[in-house]
Design an enzyme around this catalytic site. Structure first.
Site, mmCIF file in Angstrom:
data_model
loop_
_atom_site.group_PDB
_atom_site.id
_atom_site.type_symbol
_atom_site.label_atom_id
_atom_site.label_comp_id
_atom_site.label_asym_id
_atom_site.label_seq_id
_atom_site.Cartn_x
_atom_site.Cartn_y
_atom_site.Cartn_z
ATOM 1 N N GLU A 110 0.794 -1.330 0.136
ATOM 2 C CA GLU A 110 -0.049 0.190 0.039
ATOM 3 C C GLU A 110 0.910 0.974 0.074
ATOM 4 O OE1 GLU A 110 -2.465 -0.092 3.513
ATOM 5 O OE2 GLU A 110 -2.974 -2.146 3.192
ATOM 6 N N LYS B 267 2.315 4.501 1.359
ATOM 7 C CA LYS B 267 2.483 5.024 2.681
ATOM 8 C C LYS B 267 2.035 6.606 2.633
ATOM 9 C CE LYS B 267 5.516 5.343 6.696
ATOM 10 N NZ LYS B 267 4.969 6.628 6.997
ATOM 11 N N ASP C 207 1.386 10.407 3.243
ATOM 12 C CA ASP C 207 2.094 11.264 4.193
ATOM 13 C C ASP C 207 1.092 12.210 4.737
ATOM 14 O OD1 ASP C 207 3.966 12.266 5.595
ATOM 15 O OD2 ASP C 207 5.205 13.392 4.189
ATOM 16 N N TYR D 20 -7.367 1.998 5.840
ATOM 17 C CA TYR D 20 -6.648 0.473 5.689
ATOM 18 C C TYR D 20 -6.717 -0.327 6.599
ATOM 19 C CZ TYR D 20 -3.257 3.472 8.061
ATOM 20 O OH TYR D 20 -2.427 4.105 9.049
ATOM 21 N N LYS E 107 10.626 3.118 2.619
ATOM 22 C CA LYS E 107 10.643 4.631 2.519
ATOM 23 C C LYS E 107 11.216 4.938 1.170
ATOM 24 C CE LYS E 107 9.965 6.377 6.800
ATOM 25 N NZ LYS E 107 9.910 7.949 7.438
ATOM 26 N N CYS F 213 37.705 36.466 -13.277
ATOM 27 C CA CYS F 213 37.200 34.983 -13.787
ATOM 28 C C CYS F 213 38.333 34.318 -13.170
ATOM 29 C CB CYS F 213 37.247 35.211 -15.425
ATOM 30 S SG CYS F 213 37.083 33.631 -16.061
ATOM 31 N N CYS G 20 40.488 32.648 -16.188
ATOM 32 C CA CYS G 20 41.482 33.478 -17.083
ATOM 33 C C CYS G 20 42.032 34.850 -16.228
ATOM 34 C CB CYS G 20 41.191 33.945 -18.396
ATOM 35 S SG CYS G 20 39.737 34.896 -18.609
ATOM 36 N N CYS H 69 32.450 36.840 -17.389
ATOM 37 C CA CYS H 69 33.916 37.033 -17.950
ATOM 38 C C CYS H 69 33.794 37.570 -19.382
ATOM 39 C CB CYS H 69 34.572 35.658 -17.936
ATOM 40 S SG CYS H 69 36.148 35.807 -18.654
ATOM 41 N N CYS I 278 39.003 33.029 -23.227
ATOM 42 C CA CYS I 278 39.080 32.624 -21.932
ATOM 43 C C CYS I 278 38.959 30.890 -22.068
ATOM 44 C CB CYS I 278 37.930 32.981 -20.960
ATOM 45 S SG CYS I 278 37.699 32.014 -19.574
HETATM 46 S S1 IVH Z 1 -0.194 0.503 8.381
HETATM 47 C C1 IVH Z 1 0.546 -1.004 12.763
HETATM 48 N N1 IVH Z 1 -0.506 1.675 6.193
HETATM 49 O O1 IVH Z 1 2.638 5.642 8.141
HETATM 50 C C2 IVH Z 1 -0.239 -0.164 11.452
HETATM 51 N N2 IVH Z 1 0.422 2.951 7.792
HETATM 52 O O2 IVH Z 1 4.995 5.470 9.726
HETATM 53 C C3 IVH Z 1 0.797 0.694 11.296
HETATM 54 N N3 IVH Z 1 0.707 5.260 6.848
HETATM 55 O O3 IVH Z 1 1.476 6.020 11.659
HETATM 56 C C4 IVH Z 1 0.146 1.552 10.144
HETATM 57 N N4 IVH Z 1 -0.171 5.062 4.986
HETATM 58 O O4 IVH Z 1 0.053 7.046 9.816
HETATM 59 C C5 IVH Z 1 0.030 1.848 7.125
HETATM 60 N N5 IVH Z 1 -1.100 2.492 3.930
HETATM 61 C C6 IVH Z 1 -0.623 2.457 5.330
HETATM 62 C C7 IVH Z 1 -0.203 3.770 5.661
HETATM 63 C C8 IVH Z 1 0.234 3.993 6.871
HETATM 64 C C9 IVH Z 1 0.258 5.853 5.711
HETATM 65 C C10 IVH Z 1 1.366 6.194 8.209
HETATM 66 C C11 IVH Z 1 0.317 5.716 9.531
HETATM 67 C C12 IVH Z 1 1.634 5.316 10.364
HETATM 68 C C13 IVH Z 1 2.930 5.713 9.801
HETATM 69 C C14 IVH Z 1 4.110 4.930 10.362
#
Ligand code: IVH
Length: 683
Positions: free
Chosen positions: A115, A117, A119, A231, A319, A413, A416, A431, A436
């Site tokens: 999935e 991640k 932000d 999720y 990451k 410069c 030169c 320059c 040069c």
């Molecule tokens: S699983 C134990 N799935 O990332 C469950 N986290 O660095 C852990 N996050 O605090 C979370 N997308 O806020 C999970 N698809 C995703 C996520 C996700 C973003 C965030 C979440 C967590 C942080 C961990």
């Protein structure tokens, strides 16, 4: 209408609105227009106003920001809201896999759900009998803050699950976890409107989403476009699926927004391959993600693997390589450009960024350095997006020791020793010594690139100049077999190859030659216009600045630059040498039609055209007697307008310049667009 009828209508309206809201916010596929939605919504509001006793908290009308709070109340989570361990590269992911494999039966091969991640910030949502009753932030993982009124305003949050009658029955008690975030476009729009109002802007979408949800006034949250992806199930007294993949499906059926960019992979190798391809596409996402999460699909296995600290063993964040880093600016470097610009760059303490070690970063120009007050010895923030060269963003002023040294533009410069010149109204420092050696190398590199001399890049240009074999690019054509083969790295075959590619470059068309000369302000478009107008290098050399300025697409600065270039004795010698070498200096074939449907008309292109590429459009226009230039001015007759136009459109409108679509252009030329498919019967 009887009261019963009204009640029935109200229930029906709520179900219909829920359906359309889900289509719009969760599935991104609206089925009715906004106006129709608004009309339905208004009818529901009227019915509720007439019968306030019928209002329920899960009614679609209840999303609008309610009362302003004075503080956030603490909420204890039903189970710890855990975090995640992370890996920075594939080797660390494999090491994690090996560690958990040791804890699992030897024949067991886990599958992985991958999935994005997101932000954003974690939210925990509570439902009772399918109704949204409480929403909280993560807090310390055990206790969060109650932000229910704010979350109610988030359009993709289902106030009731399932959102339609034929969904799975809701558990009596259900707590889910997800991420609240802001799309990049909404984030940019928010910052734009904040700027307009003179209010603070946000550093990134994460902060903006967090700021929106931690408002004491829900009306402010409502005005910002926060979104959700759910999720996982934190707690439920109903039946729960036994794999993560099935959980995502179940959540989707209940009506929760589930990220569509998820994938089930059958082993670690395919999971890693998927992660890598996904990371390559990072820049195309509509939201900010800082990596992907790998989750063992089997939830019983996840539970068995347990937790280390606050991190479940059965999941891992992989990451993305960072796009920002901090390091020390050790020294100022200056490189000399082809036209003599003295370009500052930073020599850095090596730092890892986006998967590579960075030792240099651009500093743009001396004005920028002064504006940001960047000093030698500063800790600086370095940024790098995609393939773009790393740049120094700003100094970390709080970390100064007092020994940092201010940066001033160079007086000489560095290559030169000629005194550097800053001309009025220009940012760059130059320059001005035409001989040069640093400029010579750059000019030769530029010549070789534009004239397409295969295999001749920066390294060779430097080598040939250092050995005294080249004083300018015309010298290339007088190199002998003996000159080249004596150099390190050259053998018989490579010597012959280089001589062949140099010889082949003698025959490039005139516009290329004009662009390769490196006249300030003469890039490929201006070179094209000049070539069509004057027909030869000699003719160009004899055209006055005044006459040049009358050529559409050639501005006063360009005209002066061209005239100055040809006025110099050095240029005369250079051109003489090029001619002696046998370089083609006249236009081959007929000049662009001075008659034709577009004779005398000047065009600027902007945006993406439905069928024509930029080159094809330019070709079409010039073969009909028109010209294409790249900046809007009063001399321009038409803007050829495609999709996603740039700032040229506004400028053209300001000057009252007419826009044409590709179709309109074709009809001017009496041409029909190319058929996209050949129709049967025509053959
Ligand atoms: S699983 C134990 N799935 O990332 C469950 N986290 O660095 C852990 N996050 O605090 C979370 N997308 O806020 C999970 N698809 C995703 C996520 C996700 C973003 C965030 C979440 C967590 C942080 C961990």
């Amino acid at each position: 209408m009887t009261t019963d009828d009204q009640r029935a209508q109200l229930e029906k309206l709520r179900a219909t609105l829920r359906h359309h809201s889900h289509q719009y916010y969760v599935l991104d596929s609206p089925e009715i227009s906004d106006a129709e939605y608004d009309a339905l919504f208004e009818r529901l509001r009227q019915l509720e106003a007439a019968h306030p006793g019928w209002i329920t908290p899960d009614s679609p009308t209840q999303r609008v920001g309610g009362q302003v709070q004075t503080q956030f109340v603490k909420v204890r989570h039903p189970a710890p809201i855990l975090s995640l361990a992370s890996a920075l590269n594939a080797a660390e992911v494999r090491a994690w896999h090996e560690r958990i494999a040791r804890l699992l039966p030897s024949a067991y091969r886990p599958q992985f759900v991958i999935e994005p991640k997101i932000d954003g910030l974690t939210v925990v949502l509570h439902y009772e009998d399918g109704r949204f009753v409480l929403g909280a932030t993560r807090g310390d993982g055990d206790v969060g803050e109650d932000i229910t009124p704010n979350l109610r305003t988030v359009s993709s949050l289902p106030l009731r699950v399932p959102w339609r009658a034929d969904g799975p029955p809701p558990p009596h008690y259900l707590v889910v976890r997800g991420e609240a975030y802001m799309r990049l476009i909404d984030f940019q729009e928010l910052n734009r409107s904040q700027t307009e109002k003179g209010e603070r802007t946000f550093a990134n979408p994460r902060n903006a989403a967090a700021g929106a949800l931690r408002q004491l006034d829900p009306a402010i949250t409502a005005s910002r476009r926060v979104r959700l992806f759910i999720y996982s199930i934190v707690s439920s007294d109903g039946p729960t699926p036994d794999t993560q993949w099935a959980v995502l499906n179940y959540l989707r059926q209940l009506g929760f927004p589930v990220n569509p960019d998820v994938s089930l992979q059958h082993d670690l190798d395919s999971a890693l391959a998927y992660c890598e391809s996904w990371m390559a596409g990072r820049d195309a996402l509509t939201y900010e993600a800082d990596g992907v999460v790998l989750k063992i699909n089997d939830l019983a296995v996840q539970a068995d693997l347990g937790v280390v600290g606050k991190d479940p063993r059965g999941m891992l964040a992989f990451k993305f390589a960072a796009r920002e880093a901090t390091t020390r600016l050790k020294e100022l470097g200056i490189n000399v450009g082809r036209t003599g610009t003295l370009n500052p760059f930073a020599i850095l303490e090596p730092v890892e960024l986006g998967g590579v070690t960075i030792e240099r970063a651009t500093l743009h120009n001396f004005e920028d350095i002064a504006r940001k007050d960047i000093r030698v010895g500063d800790m600086v923030l370095i940024k790098r997006a995609g393939d773009v060269i790393p740049q120094v963003e700003r100094p970390l002023v709080e970390l100064r020791s007092g020994n940092e040294v201010r940066i001033t533009p160079p007086e000489l410069c560095p290559a030169c020793g000629t005194p550097a010149v800053k001309s009025e109204g220009e940012v760059a420092v130059y320059c001005v010594n035409p001989a040069c050696p640093a400029q010579t190398v750059q000019r030769i590199i530029h010549w070789a690139a534009v004239m397409d001399i295969e295999g001749f890049g920066e390294r060779l240009a430097q080598l040939f100049v250092d050995r005294g074999l080249l004083r300018d690019f015309a010298d290339l054509y007088f190199l002998t077999h003996d000159d080249i083969i004596a150099l390190p790295g050259f053998a018989e075959k490579s010597t012959q190859n280089l001589l062949d590619s140099i010889a082949a470059s003698k025959d490039r068309p005139l516009p290329r030659l004009l662009a390769a000369l490196g006249i300030r302000g003469v890039g490929s478009i201006v070179a094209d216009v000049l070539a069509q107008h004057v027909g030869s290098v000699d003719e160009l050399g004899q055209t006055s600045a005044d006459a040049l300025q009358r050529i559409p697409g050639v501005g006063p600065v360009n005209a002066a630059g061209i005239a100055a270039f040809f006025a110099s004795e050095q240029t005369r010698q250079l051109i003489g040498k090029l001619k002696r070498a046998g370089i083609r200096t006249r236009l081959e074939g007929p000049r662009a039609a001075s008659t034709g449907a577009l004779a005398g008309k000047t065009f600027v292109l902007t945006g993406t055209l439905p069928t024509l590429s930029r080159e094809a459009a330019t070709q079409l226009i010039s073969s009909n007697g028109g010209r294409v230039v790249d900046t809007i001015s009063r001399k321009v007759d038409f803007l050829l307008l495609g999709e996603n136009p740039g700032s040229k459109l506004a400028k053209a409108q300001e000057l009252g310049i007419a826009s044409l679509s590709e179709d309109q252009l074709r009809s001017l030329l009496d041409e029909s667009p190319p058929p996209s498919t050949i129709q049967p019967g025509l053959l």
